[in-house]
Design an enzyme around this catalytic site. Structure first.
Site, mmCIF file in Angstrom:
data_model
loop_
_atom_site.group_PDB
_atom_site.id
_atom_site.type_symbol
_atom_site.label_atom_id
_atom_site.label_comp_id
_atom_site.label_asym_id
_atom_site.label_seq_id
_atom_site.Cartn_x
_atom_site.Cartn_y
_atom_site.Cartn_z
ATOM 1 N N ASP A 104 0.755 -1.287 0.349
ATOM 2 C CA ASP A 104 -0.135 -0.131 -0.559
ATOM 3 C C ASP A 104 0.244 1.702 -0.277
ATOM 4 O OD1 ASP A 104 -2.291 1.364 0.417
ATOM 5 O OD2 ASP A 104 -2.002 1.770 2.662
ATOM 6 N N SER A 105 0.022 2.064 -0.203
ATOM 7 C CA SER A 105 0.933 3.621 -0.147
ATOM 8 C C SER A 105 1.297 3.588 0.838
ATOM 9 C CB SER A 105 0.196 4.471 -0.777
ATOM 10 O OG SER A 105 -1.150 5.297 0.061
ATOM 11 N N CYS A 135 -3.798 -0.758 -2.308
ATOM 12 C CA CYS A 135 -4.375 0.699 -1.886
ATOM 13 C C CYS A 135 -5.289 0.389 -3.164
ATOM 14 C CB CYS A 135 -2.797 0.825 -2.476
ATOM 15 S SG CYS A 135 -3.416 2.584 -2.857
ATOM 16 N N GLU A 162 -5.986 8.520 10.062
ATOM 17 C CA GLU A 162 -4.514 8.939 10.406
ATOM 18 C C GLU A 162 -4.525 9.417 11.618
ATOM 19 O OE1 GLU A 162 -1.204 9.112 7.898
ATOM 20 O OE2 GLU A 162 -2.211 7.387 6.412
ATOM 21 N N CYS A 193 -11.284 2.530 -0.188
ATOM 22 C CA CYS A 193 -9.796 3.444 1.082
ATOM 23 C C CYS A 193 -9.966 2.502 1.490
ATOM 24 C CB CYS A 193 -10.245 4.719 0.840
ATOM 25 S SG CYS A 193 -8.833 5.279 1.051
ATOM 26 N N HIS A 231 -7.847 3.594 4.240
ATOM 27 C CA HIS A 231 -8.611 3.916 5.439
ATOM 28 C C HIS A 231 -9.748 3.743 5.700
ATOM 29 C CE1 HIS A 231 -4.041 5.314 4.728
ATOM 30 N NE2 HIS A 231 -4.467 6.001 5.521
HETATM 31 N N1 DGL Z 1 -3.777 3.682 0.193
HETATM 32 C C1 DGL Z 1 -4.794 4.655 -0.581
HETATM 33 C C2 DGL Z 1 -6.232 4.105 -1.167
HETATM 34 O O1 DGL Z 1 -7.019 3.006 -0.515
HETATM 35 C C3 DGL Z 1 -5.337 5.886 0.690
HETATM 36 C C4 DGL Z 1 -4.240 6.813 1.099
HETATM 37 C C5 DGL Z 1 -3.396 7.929 -0.232
HETATM 38 O O2 DGL Z 1 -3.845 8.442 -0.985
HETATM 39 O O3 DGL Z 1 -2.479 6.720 -0.538
HETATM 40 O O4 DGL Z 1 -6.392 4.625 -2.398
#
Ligand code: DGL
Length: 268
Positions: free
Chosen positions: A12-13, A75, A154, A186, A188
């Site tokens: 993931d990011s 992600c 976060e 997403c 999060h």
């Molecule tokens: N992990 C990203 C997503 O699910 C969210 C956080 C980001 O923007 O990197 O799209």
């Protein structure tokens, strides 16, 4: 060549994909997992397709070096932009979070009206819209980018008047379109599930892509005879491209427990 004892790779990011890690670990408790959070480059959700594809390729390469047997692109933004590229380039199964979530949403809706929330990039890519309408051509799909949900999650600011007001503002348009199912597109957003459900009301089913993805990972491994249930020596290991301490601090809320050892790595 990976074998059944090889770990699953998840990237993931940043910390968000730990919501997917959590569900996969619950569904497949015998499996080892290597997780990569590209914390030096987060967020992906505001970046161009070209940039996200470049980052996703670098993340995948790094995990392939760890001899993973399957790659889960946790992600949503990276799935939206890079899944096809990674599938073409890698010699192992590659799975994203969009199709599993979309399938579950299609199964959940009773009135054929689905709402999708995600990052600016995920919604702009049209990926959820096209998967949902390919699964069910008559489906009414309403989408809304909700970028403020990411920093709220976060910060651990997941209840009370501020997240509630933000959720009300973001969801008003979707709710006025009569959706009965809301897809959390997403990593999060599962942390805000309670406040989102409160605002959406009891008549709206919330679908979490992370949960749906863990089922598909299990099916793929099973179908390939690559499950490691008998191995018993599972290990969890996290890699990050920026400070391990910051990742461990925020990550515990996403994983629901301590993240364990965190190694600092970087791309060439
Ligand atoms: N992990 C990203 C997503 O699910 C969210 C956080 C980001 O923007 O990197 O799209």
């Amino acid at each position: 060549m990976p074998d059944p004892g090889s770990p699953l790779g998840i990237f993931d990011s940043g910390v968000g994909g730990l919501t997917v890690f959590r569900r996969v670990a619950e569904r497949l408790p015998g499996e080892s997992i290597v997780y990569l959070g590209d914390t030096a480059r987060v967020p992906y959700g505001t970046k161009s397709a070209e940039t996200v594809v470049r980052y996703a390729r670098a993340c995948a390469r790094l995990l392939i070096e760890r001899d993973i047997k399957i790659l889960v692109v946790a992600c949503n933004t990276a799935t939206a932009y890079a899944l096809d590229v990674l599938r073409d380039e890698l010699g192992i199964p590659v799975l994203g979070v969009i199709e599993p979530g979309a399938r579950r949403a299609v199964a959940a809706t009773r009135n054929g009206r689905i709402g999708v929330v995600g990052t600016v990039g995920t919604i702009a890519s049209g990926a959820y819209q096209s998967v949902l309408t390919s699964l069910a051509p008559d489906m009414h799909v309403a989408c809304k980018p909700c970028p403020l949900f990411v920093p709220l999650a976060e910060e651990g600011w997941v209840s009370g008047p501020v997240p509630r007001q933000i959720a009300e503002t973001y969801l008003a348009g979707l709710l006025s379109e009569g959706i009965d199912t809301l897809l959390l597109g997403c990593t999060h957003y599962p942390l805000l599930r309670e406040v989102i459900q409160e605002v959406a009301g009891p008549g709206v089913a919330i679908v979490d892509s992370a949960e749906a993805t863990s089922e598909v990972v299990a099916d793929i491994l099973d179908g390939m005879g690559m499950c490691d249930a008998a191995h018993g020596l599972k290990q969890y290991h996290c890699l990050v491209t920026d400070s391990p301490a910051a990742f461990a601090r925020v990550g515990q809320h996403f994983l629901g427990r301590d993240v364990g050892t965190v190694e600092w790595v970087d791309f060439q």
